[in-house]
Design a protein around this motif. Structure first.
Motif, PDB file in Angstrom:
ATOM      1  N   VAL A   4      11.287  34.482  45.007  1.00 24.45           N
ATOM      2  CA  VAL A   4      12.611  34.676  44.413  1.00 24.45           C
ATOM      3  C   VAL A   4      12.812  33.723  43.239  1.00 24.45           C
ATOM      4  N   LEU A   5      12.391  32.497  43.362  1.00 28.28           N
ATOM      5  CA  LEU A   5      12.554  31.509  42.294  1.00 28.28           C
ATOM      6  C   LEU A   5      11.939  32.009  40.991  1.00 28.28           C
ATOM      7  N   LYS A   6      10.727  32.505  41.052  1.00 24.95           N
ATOM      8  CA  LYS A   6      10.030  32.974  39.845  1.00 24.95           C
ATOM      9  C   LYS A   6      10.715  34.176  39.206  1.00 24.95           C
ATOM     10  N   SER A  40      13.640  32.828  31.201  1.00 23.42           N
ATOM     11  CA  SER A  40      12.656  32.637  30.134  1.00 23.42           C
ATOM     12  C   SER A  40      13.068  33.351  28.854  1.00 23.42           C
ATOM     13  N   GLY A  41      13.977  34.293  28.941  1.00 23.29           N
ATOM     14  CA  GLY A  41      14.524  34.907  27.737  1.00 23.29           C
ATOM     15  C   GLY A  41      15.243  33.877  26.876  1.00 23.29           C
ATOM     16  N   TRP A  42      15.812  32.863  27.492  1.00 21.21           N
ATOM     17  CA  TRP A  42      16.485  31.780  26.782  1.00 21.21           C
ATOM     18  C   TRP A  42      15.550  30.593  26.531  1.00 21.21           C
ATOM     19  N   MET A  43      14.723  30.292  27.543  1.00 18.68           N
ATOM     20  CA  MET A  43      13.976  29.031  27.542  1.00 18.68           C
ATOM     21  C   MET A  43      12.487  29.176  27.252  1.00 18.68           C
ATOM     22  N   GLY A  44      11.990  30.396  27.212  1.00 24.09           N
ATOM     23  CA  GLY A  44      10.551  30.584  27.062  1.00 24.09           C
ATOM     24  C   GLY A  44       9.814  30.125  28.317  1.00 24.09           C
ATOM     25  N   ARG A  45       8.575  29.722  28.140  1.00 21.67           N
ATOM     26  CA  ARG A  45       7.746  29.315  29.283  1.00 21.67           C
ATOM     27  C   ARG A  45       8.301  28.102  30.019  1.00 21.67           C
ATOM     28  N   ALA A  46       9.106  27.308  29.349  1.00 22.27           N
ATOM     29  CA  ALA A  46       9.677  26.111  29.970  1.00 22.27           C
ATOM     30  C   ALA A  46      10.558  26.444  31.170  1.00 22.27           C
ATOM     31  N   ALA A  47      11.027  27.679  31.271  1.00 23.11           N
ATOM     32  CA  ALA A  47      11.869  28.062  32.413  1.00 23.11           C
ATOM     33  C   ALA A  47      11.147  27.815  33.733  1.00 23.11           C
ATOM     34  N   GLY A  48       9.834  27.979  33.742  1.00 23.10           N
ATOM     35  CA  GLY A  48       9.061  27.757  34.961  1.00 23.10           C
ATOM     36  C   GLY A  48       8.964  26.306  35.377  1.00 23.10           C
ATOM     37  N   ALA A  62      16.412  28.934  37.403  1.00 17.08           N
ATOM     38  CA  ALA A  62      16.691  30.157  38.165  1.00 17.08           C
ATOM     39  C   ALA A  62      18.190  30.457  38.149  1.00 17.08           C
ATOM     40  N   ALA A  63      19.013  29.405  38.228  1.00 18.39           N
ATOM     41  CA  ALA A  63      20.468  29.605  38.164  1.00 18.39           C
ATOM     42  C   ALA A  63      20.874  30.176  36.805  1.00 18.39           C
ATOM     43  N   LEU A  64      20.220  29.712  35.738  1.00 19.20           N
ATOM     44  CA  LEU A  64      20.478  30.282  34.418  1.00 19.20           C
ATOM     45  C   LEU A  64      20.085  31.755  34.397  1.00 19.20           C
ATOM     46  N   GLY A  65      18.967  32.086  35.024  1.00 22.47           N
ATOM     47  CA  GLY A  65      18.545  33.478  35.112  1.00 22.47           C
ATOM     48  C   GLY A  65      19.543  34.332  35.875  1.00 22.47           C
ATOM     49  N   ILE A  66      20.048  33.801  36.972  1.00 22.84           N
ATOM     50  CA  ILE A  66      21.038  34.543  37.761  1.00 22.84           C
ATOM     51  C   ILE A  66      22.336  34.708  36.970  1.00 22.84           C
ATOM     52  N   ALA A  67      22.756  33.650  36.271  1.00 23.00           N
ATOM     53  CA  ALA A  67      23.965  33.760  35.435  1.00 23.00           C
ATOM     54  C   ALA A  67      23.756  34.806  34.337  1.00 23.00           C
TER      55      ALA A  67
END
Length: 163
Positions: A44-46, A53-61, A68-73
């Motif tokens: 789920v985290l990934k 990663s749409g906002w942060m690129g690879r650094a999101a990982g 992940a919270a940014l992704g959910i938002a």
């Protein structure tokens, strides 16, 4: 002095309806995407870091549950746009409120088309559009579920026009 006769009051803004529909549709897709990620072995985290990663690129990982919270938002922001589109249309086209099953299913198919024909190809050129049999059919069914949830919530909460 002359007075100008006013027409019927415009329909109230569908803010409550948009919020309810965004929550309903967003939850359907959140559960689906999380389950697919878990079944695929990504976790789920990934899944939600992938959205971030749409906002942060690879650094999101590299940022755990914060990214992940940014992704959910972001996910619920997209769901709000989907819900807002339907709710505003439903304020002008009463059939969208009267027939939530048929209209929601059609809307869900449209959401699938936009997501897999436009949004994902812009994010990952060359990877989309593609058809992967049962997986793609499940993705389509999930989008129909999102459309149904949005249409149901709008049909239950939409303000009625003041005509």
């Amino acid at each position: 002095m002359t007075s100008v006769a006013a027409g019927p009051d415009p329909a109230p803004l569908p803010g409550r309806s948009i919020a309810a529909a965004a929550l309903a549709g967003g939850l359907v897709d959140l559960v689906y995407a999380s389950a697919v990620g878990a079944l695929d072995g990504r976790g789920v985290l990934k899944v939600w870091q992938g959205v971030a990663s749409g906002w942060m690129g690879r650094a999101a990982g590299d940022h755990g549950w914060a990214s992940a919270a940014l992704g959910i938002a972001t996910h619920f922001g997209i769901a709000t746009a989907m819900a807002g589109t339907y709710a505003v249309a439903a304020a002008r086209l009463p059939i969208l409120r009267r027939r939530p099953l048929a209209c929601g299913a059609v809307y869900g198919l449209g959401l699938y088309g936009v997501m897999y024909g436009l949004v994902l190809p812009l994010r990952w050129p060359g990877a989309f559009p593609k058809w992967e049999g049962a997986r793609s059919a499940a993705d389509m069914a999930a989008h129909v579920g999102v459309g149904l949830a949005i249409a149901w919530a709008v049909s239950r909460t939409a303000p009625k026009p003041n005509h």
